[in-house]
Structures are given as structure tokens and as C-alpha cells.
Enzyme design. Structure first.
Site, PDB file in Angstrom:
ATOM      1  N   GLY A 286       1.099  -1.796  -0.212  1.00  0.00           N
ATOM      2  CA  GLY A 286      -0.218  -0.086   0.428  1.00  0.00           C
ATOM      3  C   GLY A 286       0.793   1.344  -0.196  1.00  0.00           C
ATOM      4  O   GLY A 286       0.160   2.345  -0.501  1.00  0.00           O
ATOM      5  N   ALA A 359       8.910  -4.118   0.437  1.00  0.00           N
ATOM      6  CA  ALA A 359       8.970  -3.246   0.384  1.00  0.00           C
ATOM      7  C   ALA A 359       8.336  -2.647   2.245  1.00  0.00           C
ATOM      8  O   ALA A 359       8.265  -1.246   2.157  1.00  0.00           O
ATOM      9  CB  ALA A 359       8.085  -2.103  -0.672  1.00  0.00           C
ATOM     10  N   ILE A 401      13.950  -3.475  -1.347  1.00  0.00           N
ATOM     11  CA  ILE A 401      14.105  -2.258  -1.314  1.00  0.00           C
ATOM     12  C   ILE A 401      14.738  -1.654   0.110  1.00  0.00           C
ATOM     13  O   ILE A 401      14.232  -1.355   1.157  1.00  0.00           O
ATOM     14  CB  ILE A 401      12.613  -1.127  -0.912  1.00  0.00           C
ATOM     15  CG1 ILE A 401      12.022  -1.322  -2.713  1.00  0.00           C
ATOM     16  CG2 ILE A 401      12.855   0.159  -2.038  1.00  0.00           C
ATOM     17  CD1 ILE A 401      12.573  -2.223  -3.620  1.00  0.00           C
ATOM     18  N   LYS A 405      20.732   6.038   2.455  1.00  0.00           N
ATOM     19  CA  LYS A 405      20.656   6.314   3.949  1.00  0.00           C
ATOM     20  C   LYS A 405      21.381   4.604   4.793  1.00  0.00           C
ATOM     21  O   LYS A 405      21.734   5.212   6.049  1.00  0.00           O
ATOM     22  CB  LYS A 405      19.687   6.672   4.738  1.00  0.00           C
ATOM     23  CG  LYS A 405      18.941   7.753   4.106  1.00  0.00           C
ATOM     24  CD  LYS A 405      17.019   8.290   4.797  1.00  0.00           C
ATOM     25  CE  LYS A 405      17.039   9.514   3.885  1.00  0.00           C
ATOM     26  NZ  LYS A 405      17.030   9.583   2.446  1.00  0.00           N
ATOM     27  N   ASN A 442      15.784  10.160  -2.046  1.00  0.00           N
ATOM     28  CA  ASN A 442      14.269   9.608  -2.539  1.00  0.00           C
ATOM     29  C   ASN A 442      13.618   9.683  -3.274  1.00  0.00           C
ATOM     30  O   ASN A 442      14.422   9.976  -4.316  1.00  0.00           O
ATOM     31  CB  ASN A 442      15.007  11.176  -1.723  1.00  0.00           C
ATOM     32  CG  ASN A 442      14.963  11.299  -0.555  1.00  0.00           C
ATOM     33  OD1 ASN A 442      14.960  11.535   0.819  1.00  0.00           O
ATOM     34  ND2 ASN A 442      16.488  11.741  -0.636  1.00  0.00           N
ATOM     35  N   ARG A 535      17.124  17.827  11.499  1.00  0.00           N
ATOM     36  CA  ARG A 535      16.848  17.272  12.632  1.00  0.00           C
ATOM     37  C   ARG A 535      17.488  16.099  12.893  1.00  0.00           C
ATOM     38  O   ARG A 535      18.759  15.922  11.991  1.00  0.00           O
ATOM     39  CB  ARG A 535      15.266  16.168  11.935  1.00  0.00           C
ATOM     40  CG  ARG A 535      14.810  17.870  11.597  1.00  0.00           C
ATOM     41  CD  ARG A 535      13.460  17.195  10.185  1.00  0.00           C
ATOM     42  NE  ARG A 535      13.664  17.106   9.330  1.00  0.00           N
ATOM     43  CZ  ARG A 535      12.712  16.309   8.459  1.00  0.00           C
ATOM     44  NH1 ARG A 535      11.794  16.354   8.782  1.00  0.00           N
ATOM     45  NH2 ARG A 535      13.128  15.931   7.577  1.00  0.00           N
TER      46      ARG A 535
END
Length: 633
Positions: A286, A359, A401, A405, A442, A535
Site C-alpha cells: 500500500g 517494500a 528495497i 541512508k 529519495n 533534524r
């Protein structure tokens, strides 16, 4: 009613044509000196000629077409109908002893095609002359005089004539310059766009170049942005999988179009070889990547497709979408958590998937920094559970996947994804299943990504918040990433960590400025940009490889294999045991550091920038305060 009247009128016209043509052919054959008995013979055959011709025309659909939209397909239909009826009549006359010369049949065939085709052309011309173009019709300029541009132009002329008026084309091919296409000329190349827009008072520009390179698209968009025109674009070829082009597929220019990325070229046969007719299971079905994987896989006709996910709403949505588009495909939606070992084991025992795409993952960096145990349970032990089930039940391939990072991780999310890579690399050494991971950066438009956030901030009138003026990331689109994942699975041998070619990294502030400009606003004037500070767990720059790794090329120009060290199985096993026994979040960081020596939580100090920052020719004339980031190490 009107359509029936047109059909009856065409039927009467055809009756006159098919009755007249044989006499014309006879006169031409004998150069005007026709013996009377030939006329008598034709009159005897006339009922058969009319019945055979009109029956064949009706059977082949000449009376249920919208002739005002006639094209080459309709001409071919006319040729087919006349040819079939001519063969039937020739056979009938030959068997009944007709003495008509064969040349009369050939001339009749030729003139029937000509006159019937002309009658349909008249219908189309009359419709064209009756079109009322209002003064409010938008003047349209199409960039790209190729196949896609021609299809869009044809639709504008035939279906959107009341709201749009095609003025001309732009194309860099000198051969096409000044050439006519659908009644409009190629007016110049991309560098003439601004002048042509002013001269022709263009209202709307359509970029119809789905197979063009990313650099060319970016340059063209830059030229178009200097005008005040409405700008539309046809999606790239990785979005137009079936190759069909319609005006409904036009969309506003998005930041994705400015990435400068070339279209993906897939080896469809190779992908189909390991997916077609197979039982395929997708975890995280989803999610942004998972759902797109399902769309791409469904087109390759697997024997079954299992949609596994934890969120019932997202699984419901992708299941409904796929069932509508692929009604014959065996699709099974399953609500389950990849961390539930017994549930996953039960699902695999029933489905027995041959190919698994994993995923499912927690991917939001700041959220996982504050909840490291959740990241460990989902990203590490969830992956371990699904991978071991794939091994136990004999899956042929398992594709995970991963993320950029995972390289020299500075976040809990990145560290957990690197450990997940280690798990499947280790499993691959002793399993018949081909275990592989695919790393990329990304994905534009995915849930929680920066673009939807920026759009919301622009809609509210700003400001756009960016963590740091130097922040940059690798980006690709969802369809491109998904297709390359499928391709990576096709070339996998087992144990590889594939790295996708992400192109050049993009500065986040440049992307923000592009998005503001595409919204018709001016950066720093209409929409302010503020910097909030890095962050927890964030890097200024992401990497796809460590300095020691390097890559090896594959058969696909955008997929590489990372040269990773052999997994220390004993150290991995001990690290997993330690992680599984942890009961408190504050112990997770140390356990991950023990397992991954490259994992470092960055220490950020107060940072002040007291200078003008030049951002895409938009100077920031204020002092930017980068906030303090807590020391998490």
C-alpha cells in the site's frame, strides 16, 4: 437520430456510387464505344452488385463510424470493404458466365475506393467548416513535432477545437522547420519560444517529448518559464508504459520534470522472464513504492499477485485500482504485519510465492530517531521474518528495497536498513533463493517526502521550511525507481546489493525555488524560505556507497553492484541476538553501533550564517539562524 440520418444518407450515396461506377469503368475500358449488350449485362447484374457491395460495407462497419474523425484507419477499412466485395462479385460473375472484361472489375475496384473515400472526406470537410472557434479559444503551441506531438495536435483539432486552437510547433530538428503538420507549421526551435509566444500571442504551451533526455526537458522548461503561458507536459516514457498518448495525460509541469533525468530503458523480455506466470508477493503493497511495484508487475501478467500490508485503507485502495484495470488477474489483498512470524509463515505456506518484493519498512528518519525499537522490529526483524519465510518455502527471488541512508548511517532508520541488507546477504550464502537488495535515494511524491510538504506550505502562503541551505539529496520518480527495482531483480544472481544511478544530487533549496516558480510565484518575495536546522539523524549529503565499496557495472546502464565486504555471520548473529533482547530504547543505539562500526550519530553545534546566500539567482538578504540539534550519541 442525427447519426441515423447521416448513416442513411451515406447508404444512399454509396448505392448511387456502386450502381454508377461499373458503367464508368465500362466506358473508360472501351473508350466510349460500348456495345449495347454490355450495358444490358450490367443491368442484369446490378441488383447483385448493389446487394453485395452494401452488405459488405455494412458488415465491415462503414455505417457505424464517426467520419468527421476519419483517419488512415478508416481509409484502410474502405479499401478492405471494396476489395472483399469486388472479389465476391468477380467470383459470382465468373461462375455465372459473365463476359465482362477483367479490366472493368479492376477499374470498378479503383473508382469505388476513390468515390466512397471522397464521400467520407466531404463529411469530414463539412464538419471542419462548421466548427465554431470562439474568441475564447486558447492559442496552443506544441513543443515536439514527433509522434507524440502529432497525436496531441490531432486531438486538439478534432475534439478540443471549441476550447483550443493549434497555432504551431517548436522542434529543434532543422529538417522540420517550416514544415506543416495538421495545418500548423513548425515555427522554430527552443530558443525561439519566447519571441514566438509574443508574436503569436500564445496562451498555452504543451511539451510533447516523452522520450527526450532530462537535460533537454529542463532547458525547454526554463525557456517556457520566461513566458506567462499555461505550461503542460506529457509524462515521460516510464509513465507511459503502453506508449499510448492522449490529451488527457497532459499535466502541469512538476519538479520531477526539472530533475534532468533521462528516461529509463527497460529490458521488458528479461523482466517478463522472471515475473510472467509467476506467483508474486509484495510487502508494503500500500506504500508509494510498493503500490507502484504492484502496478508495474500487474502489467507483466503474473499468475497471481498478493498485496501484503499493515494499513487496511492503503491496501484497499491499491486492490480496488488493480482489480478495475486488471480484472482477469488473480489478486489477493492480505492485511498482516511483517513482524508477526506466525502470520507470515501461514501466508507463505498458503501462497507459496515464487518472487517476493519486500517494500515494507519504517522510513521517516526523525520519527525513527525517537522510536528506535520500532525501527529495529520492523526494518530488521520484519525483514528477517519475511526473508526466512521466502527461503523456507522455496521462493525463486527475494528483492528488498533499501536506501542510500544505509551507507555510513547517521540515523536509526539508515542503520536498521543496513542491518537488513546484511541479513539477506548472509541468507543468500546458503539459500537457493536469490536474495538481493536495491539501494536508491529519495523518491519524489512518496508519502512524507519533501515535495508534498512544500506544496502544502506554498498553498498556505509560506514560509517554506528547509533544514539547511546546503542540504542536498538524490532524487528519482516513483515509476522510475519501481521499474529499475524490477530490472534489478531480473539481472540478480544472488547476494548483490544493487545501487541505482540517481544522477546528480539536487539542492533542496533549488528544488523549493523551482516549486515556487512553477506555482507562478517569486521565491523570497511571495513565498519566504526559512532554515530550521538539521533534524536528528539527518545528513547534509547522502551517499550511495562508502569510499571503500565502489561498484561494478551490470547489463543495465543505470544499475550497479556495490562491492561489499563478506558478511561476518558470527558477528551478525550475535548482534541480532543482542538487539532482540533489548527492552529499552536507549540501549538500541549502542547495540547498533556494536553491529555497525560505521554507524555514527552526528553531534551538531550551534551554527550561524552571516552572509548573503545566492540561491538560483535569488539572494537571501537576511541572517539565517540554524537551531541547535540535540546530541543523541
Amino acid at each position: 437520430m442525427r447519426r441515423k440520418l447521416i448513416s442513411i444518407a451515406l447508404l444512399i450515396i454509396d448505392m448511387i456510387i456502386v450502381a454508377t461506377v461499373p458503367f464508368i469503368a465500362l466506358i473508360i475500358r472501351f473508350e466510349g464505344n460500348v456495345d449495347f449488350h454490355y450495358y444490358s449485362m450490367l443491368l442484369n447484374y446490378m441488383p447483385a452488385i448493389i446487394i453485395v457491395r452494401l452488405s459488405t460495407f455494412y458488415a465491415l462497419g462503414l455505417y457505424n463510424r464517426l467520419w468527421r474523425y476519419a483517419s488512415i484507419n478508416e481509409l484502410l477499412t474502405i479499401c478492405s470493404a471494396v476489395t472483399v466485395s469486388s472479389l465476391i462479385l468477380f467470383a459470382y460473375m465468373y461462375t455465372t458466365g459473365s463476359k465482362l472484361p477483367r479490366s472493368v472489375h479492376i477499374l470498378s475496384w479503383f473508382f469505388n475506393i476513390g468515390f466512397i473515400g471522397l464521400s467520407r472526406l466531404v463529411v469530414r470537410i463539412m464538419h471542419y467548416l462548421r466548427q465554431k472557434r470562439t474568441k475564447q479559444s486558447a492559442k496552443v503551441l506544441i513543443i515536439g513535432a514527433g509522434d507524440a506531438g502529432a497525436m496531441i495536435a490531432r486531438e486538439i483539432n478534432h475534439r478540443y477545437y471549441d476550447t483550443k486552437r493549434l497555432i504551431g510547433f517548436i522542434d529543434d530538428d532543422q529538417y522540420k522547420n517550416k514544415q506543416q503538420l495538421f495545418g500548423a507549421a513548425v515555427l522554430g526551435n527552443r530558443y525561439n519560444i519566447k519571441n514566438i509566444v509574443i508574436e503569436k500571442q500564445i496562451d498555452e504551451i504543451i511539451i510533447a517529448m516523452p522520450s527526450a533526455g532530462g537535460g533537454a526537458i529542463r532547458e525547454i522548461i526554463h525557456e517556457c518559464k520566461q513566458t506567462k503561458c499555461i505550461l503542460k507536459i506529457l509524462p515521460g516514457m516510464y509513465e507511459l508504459i503502453d506508449g499510448d498518448v492522449t490529451i488527457q495525460q497532459l499535466r502541469n509541469v512538476e519538479v520531477e520534470d526539472l530533475l534532468g533525468r533521462d528516461p529509463v530503458k527497460l529490458d521488458v523480455e528479461q523482466i517478463a522472464g522472471y515475473l510472467k506466470g509467476k506467483r508474486v508477493l509484495v510487502t508494503g503493497a500500500g506504500g508509494s513504492i510498493g503500490s507502484e511495484l504492484c502496478r508495474q508487475i500487474a502489467k507483466i501478467s503474473p499468475s497471481s499477485l498478493t498485496l501484503l500490508g499493515k494499513g487496511e485503507n492503503s491496501i484497499y485502495e491499491i486492490n480496488s485500482e488493480l482489480r478495475e484495470k486488471f480484472s482477469k488477474l488473480d489478486i489477493e489483498p492480505i492485511i498482516a504485519d511483517v513482524r508477526d512470524k506466525e502470520r507470515i509463515h501461514s501466508i507463505f505456506s498458503q501462497v507459496k510465492p515464487q518472487v517476493v518484493f519486500h517494500a515494507a519498512a519504517h522510513k521517516h528518519v526523525p520519527l525513527m530517531e525517537s522510536q528506535p525499537m520500532e525501527a529495529v522490529r520492523n526494518n530488521i526483524f520484519g525483514t528477517k521474518t519475511v526473508a526466512e519465510a521466502a527461503d523456507e518455502f522455496g521462493a525463486e527471488a527475494f528483492v528488498m528495497i533499501s536506501t542510500d541512508k544505509a551507507v555510513n548511517p547517521t540515523s536509526v532508520m539508515g542503520a536498521t536498513k543496513r542491518v537488513a541488507e546484511l541479513i539477506i546477504q548472509n541468507l543468500s550464502k546458503r539459500s537457493n533463493t536469490k536474495f538481493v537488495a536495491v539501494r536508491f535515494g529519495n523518491v519524489l511524491g512518496s508519502r512524507g517526502s519533501v515535495i508534498p510538504l512544500f506544496k502544502k506550505q506554498i498553498a498556505k502562503g509560506g514560509p517554506i521550511t528547509i533544514t539547511h541551505p546546503d542540504m542536498q539529496r538524490y532524487f528519482m520518480t516513483i515509476p522510475e525507481a519501481s521499474q529499475l527495482v524490477l530490472q534489478a531483480g531480473a539481472i540478480a544472481k544472488g547476494g548483490e546489493v544493487f545501487v541505482l544511478d540517481m544522477g546528480e544530487p539536487v539542492k533542496i533549496i533549488d528544488m523549493a525555488c523551482d516549486l515556487i516558480e512553477l506555482s507562478g510565484l517569486v521565491p523570497h518575495e511571495d513565498i519566504k524560505i526559512k532554515f530550521s536546522g538539521l533534524r536528528p539523524g539527518e545528513k547534509l549529503f547522502e551517499e550511495l556507497l562508502t569510499a571503500e565499496e565502489g561498484t561494478a557495472s551490470t547489463k543495465h546502464q543505470k544499475i550497479f553492484v556495490a562491492n561489499l565486504k563478506v558478511v561476518d555471520e558470527k558477528k551478525l548473529y550475535q548482534g541480532l541476538v543482542n538487539l532482540e533482547s533489548i527492552k529499552h530504547s536507549d540501549e538500541v543505539i549502542e547495540a547498533l553501533k556494536t553491529l555497525l562500526p560505521t554507524y555514527q550519530n552526528p553531534k551538531e553545534k550551534n551554527c550561524y550564517i552571516d552572509e548573503k546566500i545566492s540561491v538560483k539567482n535569488h539572494p537571501v538578504d537576511h541572517i539565517v539562524h540554524i537551531q541547535t540539534v540535540p546530541d543523541l550519541s
